[in-house]
Design an enzyme around this catalytic site. Structure first.
Site, PDB file in Angstrom:
ATOM      1  N   LYS B  50      -1.632  -4.739   2.517  1.00 12.54           N
ATOM      2  CA  LYS B  50      -2.508  -5.820   3.571  1.00 12.54           C
ATOM      3  C   LYS B  50      -3.976  -5.726   3.570  1.00 12.54           C
ATOM      4  CE  LYS B  50       0.400  -9.095   4.121  1.00 12.54           C
ATOM      5  NZ  LYS B  50       0.981 -10.363   3.812  1.00 12.54           N
ATOM      6  N   SER B 301       5.878  -1.746  -0.271  1.00 11.02           N
ATOM      7  CA  SER B 301       4.322  -2.523   0.161  1.00 11.02           C
ATOM      8  C   SER B 301       3.939  -2.177   1.449  1.00 11.02           C
ATOM      9  CB  SER B 301       5.229  -3.983   0.182  1.00 11.02           C
ATOM     10  OG  SER B 301       6.423  -4.256   0.630  1.00 11.02           O
TER      11      SER B 301
END
Lengths: 316, 316
Positions: B50, B301
């Site tokens: 992110k 991720s």
């Protein structure tokens, strides 16, 4: 005694490129001091810096020696590193392990195509020398070898490339191969930086040895008390000579500090570290007053904890 | 609808250089097929990809907008990523979080200097829009934003740099920002490679939507069943348009497969992954027949599991 030079380490860096992982430096943003970078050697193939030395040692063999093969003895990460490096170079490998070695590590070593020979604990070093002579195999020593030291030193070279103004490098000390190579690289490329060796207090032979100015022998039973099973060895004359020249100070950490550092590495740095890999973080977190201030790199040397112990430590 | 281009992603790569970590590709030597590389975005600051999108979105703001500040709403990694990126760029940040968010995440967000506003669950998105208008702050959306998508796409660009002959890329899908950006990068730089999206079966709205050719809405209560708390969102029109164009197939994984993959990532890859970060490895390990063969990159991720849950899953 001839010490490993920065040219040896630079040559090793060419050889390990593409086979060892170029591990990143990870700035730890949760650290209030904002001065901690981790060098996660736990992310290497086989989960430890050991592949660097193994690759360099095998890459420097002549064709005839490669064809005959290599041999190593180890109860830990060195066994897998030599097996893996030999496989990558298409070189036959024999690994002698003590018969008390964890099944999972023996199987992993075998999975890299090595012939694994199990012998009673305490006999594996002698057996390896015997087989090396008998079958004319090249022994890849875990640390008492200039090519291995130069290979481990590539870790230090990468630190100075990524953080040229590094001020403190924390490196675990056992047989001293990693600290010897990293120290040689740091003192050549970032001479202002302090190199601090870290040991478990329960296996603090090098801290004592450097204080006295000569190698000391601690009984194996004493060194076996630490959970940091990768840090129970002692330097050879060759590695100790490097440590005297390149290591500025030693810090020893407690078993509780090691466990706490393993928890912090998992929750804050998202890294699985074995106890030996966590000692440098333990020093940074729990021995601040003994360390010089400034931009600090802690080498996380390995990531192969016993799974049950790791789950237990995380639980708390 | 205008899609993000490879030029957008290349420009983003220039902007995130030096602030995001250039994560390595990690070949997994324990995998018998020998075709698995991990891209550990869990090692980014704040523990998730992110930060790439947050950095790119904030870096592209004009000076006036930077001075006024940014706002974001999130119960997860996006909140910390925007707070961290804003701090690095010296931009004020307001983060609106649901009051059920774990204390540890709220404190982490605050530690990056952000103003944290807690509101009842379900109201945080509306509150963020309201405050953005009131205080003239720029909203950094979690995925429905071209700059954010381009930032996440730098992950894909790095994959093609490090493994130009990659054949399969496995990417988690939730709001679709990561898959959109990675897909755009892969199809431009390694057009032969297949991009496979991965979802928990319990939040498989995108798999269904792509099958039907249009976005579908699953009730939030249904999506909330998966332990992969980072994969409970649904694509926007913008990200869905990217997924239709760039994603070749979807795979859905079970909760048990996710847990098993978390264990494998910890013990074999030495990575702490959150459930959302483990779905791609779960697909590789448990859905082999649904995947094209060949050199595969699984994007890990994120690395922020709930610590108690993580310890429990490791224990087994």
């Amino acid at each position: 005694m001839e010490l490993v030079t920065i040219s040896d380490i630079e040559a090793a860096a060419q050889r390990v490129r593409g086979v060892a992982v170029r591990t990143p430096l990870l700035l730890q943003t949760w650290d209030p001091r904002g001065t901690l970078w981790l060098k996660p050697e736990s992310l290497q193939p086989v989960g430890a810096f050991k592949v660097r030395g193994a690759f360099n040692a095998i890459a420097t063999l002549d064709d005839e020696s490669r064809a005959r093969g290599v041999i190593a003895y180890s109860s830990g990460n060195h066994a897998q590193a030599v097996a893996y490096a030999a496989q990558r170079y298409g070189v036959p490998a024999v690994i002698v392990v003590p018969d008390i070695a964890p099944r999972i590590k023996v199987e992993a070593t075998r999975s890299y195509g090595a012939e694994v020979i199990e012998v009673p604990i305490g006999e594996h070093e002698a057996k390896a020398h015997e087989l090396a002579a008998e079958r004319r195999l090249t022994l890849v020593a875990p640390f008492d070898d200039a090519a291995v030291i130069a290979g481990q030193g590539t870790t230090g070279l990468e630190i100075t490339e990524d953080l040229p103004d590094v001020e403190v490098v924390l490196v675990p000390v056992s047989g001293g191969g990693l600290a010897a190579g990293v120290g040689a690289a740091i003192k050549a490329r970032a001479p202002h930086a302090k190199v601090i060796g870290v040991e478990p207090a329960l296996a603090g032979d090098t801290a004592e040895g450097l204080r006295l100015g000569h190698r000391v022998d601690w009984p194996q039973a004493d060194r076996a008390r630490t959970i940091a099973d990768g840090l129970r060895a002692q330097p050879s004359e060759l590695t100790f000579a490097h440590l005297r020249k390149f290591v500025d100070a030693m810090v020893t950490v407690t078993e509780d500090e090691i466990r706490a550092a393993m928890r912090t590495l998992a929750s804050k740095a998202r890294l699985v570290a074995e106890p030996s890999g966590a000692v440098t973080t333990a020093a940074y977190l729990s021995h601040t007053a003994e360390l010089p201030p400034g931009r600090t790199v802690a080498i996380v040397s390995g990531g192969n904890p016993d799974p049950a112990m790791f789950a237990e430590i995380l639980a708390g």
